[in-house]
Design a protein around this motif. Sequence first.
Motif, PDB file in Angstrom:
ATOM      1  N   GLN A  16      -7.425  -4.426 -14.090  1.00 10.98           N
ATOM      2  CA  GLN A  16      -7.014  -3.028 -13.996  1.00 10.98           C
ATOM      3  C   GLN A  16      -6.936  -2.592 -12.540  1.00 10.98           C
ATOM      4  N   ALA A  17      -7.896  -3.020 -11.711  1.00 10.48           N
ATOM      5  CA  ALA A  17      -7.882  -2.676 -10.289  1.00 10.48           C
ATOM      6  C   ALA A  17      -6.655  -3.262  -9.606  1.00 10.48           C
ATOM      7  N   ALA A  18      -6.256  -4.447 -10.013  1.00  8.41           N
ATOM      8  CA  ALA A  18      -5.089  -5.086  -9.412  1.00  8.41           C
ATOM      9  C   ALA A  18      -3.805  -4.328  -9.731  1.00  8.41           C
ATOM     10  N   LEU A  19      -3.793  -3.585 -10.816  1.00  5.25           N
ATOM     11  CA  LEU A  19      -2.607  -2.844 -11.213  1.00  5.25           C
ATOM     12  C   LEU A  19      -2.498  -1.474 -10.541  1.00  5.25           C
ATOM     13  N   LYS A  20      -3.530  -1.065  -9.834  1.00  4.17           N
ATOM     14  CA  LYS A  20      -3.520   0.240  -9.181  1.00  4.17           C
ATOM     15  C   LYS A  20      -2.621   0.206  -7.950  1.00  4.17           C
ATOM     16  N   THR A  21      -1.905   1.284  -7.772  1.00  2.00           N
ATOM     17  CA  THR A  21      -1.088   1.425  -6.569  1.00  2.00           C
ATOM     18  C   THR A  21      -1.978   1.936  -5.442  1.00  2.00           C
ATOM     19  N   PRO A  22      -1.548   1.797  -4.203  1.00  2.00           N
ATOM     20  CA  PRO A  22      -2.331   2.364  -3.097  1.00  2.00           C
ATOM     21  C   PRO A  22      -2.579   3.868  -3.285  1.00  2.00           C
ATOM     22  N   ARG A  23      -1.607   4.565  -3.832  1.00  2.00           N
ATOM     23  CA  ARG A  23      -1.759   6.000  -4.082  1.00  2.00           C
ATOM     24  C   ARG A  23      -2.866   6.263  -5.103  1.00  2.00           C
ATOM     25  N   ASN A  24      -2.946   5.428  -6.152  1.00  2.00           N
ATOM     26  CA  ASN A  24      -4.021   5.556  -7.139  1.00  2.00           C
ATOM     27  C   ASN A  24      -5.384   5.315  -6.509  1.00  2.00           C
ATOM     28  N   VAL A  25      -5.445   4.341  -5.629  1.00  2.00           N
ATOM     29  CA  VAL A  25      -6.702   4.033  -4.953  1.00  2.00           C
ATOM     30  C   VAL A  25      -7.117   5.211  -4.068  1.00  2.00           C
ATOM     31  N   GLU A  26      -6.160   5.766  -3.318  1.00  2.00           N
ATOM     32  CA  GLU A  26      -6.454   6.931  -2.483  1.00  2.00           C
ATOM     33  C   GLU A  26      -6.962   8.092  -3.335  1.00  2.00           C
ATOM     34  N   TYR A  27      -6.300   8.329  -4.446  1.00  2.00           N
ATOM     35  CA  TYR A  27      -6.707   9.414  -5.345  1.00  2.00           C
ATOM     36  C   TYR A  27      -8.140   9.184  -5.820  1.00  2.00           C
TER      37      TYR A  27
END
Length: 126
Positions: A16-27
């Motif tokens: 699931q973490a691998a599917l996150k976009t950089p924007r999702n991570v920032e959020y």
Amino acid sequence: MTAHLMAQAAYGAAKQAALKTPRNVEYDIFAQVTARLRAAEAAGKPAFPALVAALHDNRQLWTTLAADVAESDNRLPEALRAKLFYLARFTQDHSRKVLAGQDSAGVLVEINMAVMRGLATQGQAA
């Protein structure tokens, strides 16, 4: 628990973490820091050490963001980069006031929430 379920539990979070976009991570980072700021602020004086830790993490987040938008190869519009850099400076200054007991962390929470709304809106548009 079967071996299959154990493997699913172990690798599911990584997938699931691998599917996150950089924007999702920032959020997610903004959400975590903001939740900690809110909780420490709401708990009052007994939670001052937690407030100090949350303010430190918030300052680190904004310092990283300021360094990122200051890079010449940053693809955000120049006006947005300037606004984010200004907010980073404001966050640093306001954090000092909060630590000195001269103000509350409420405005820092509001700023982070506004950034989170922007990240969420951008993510939906993408």
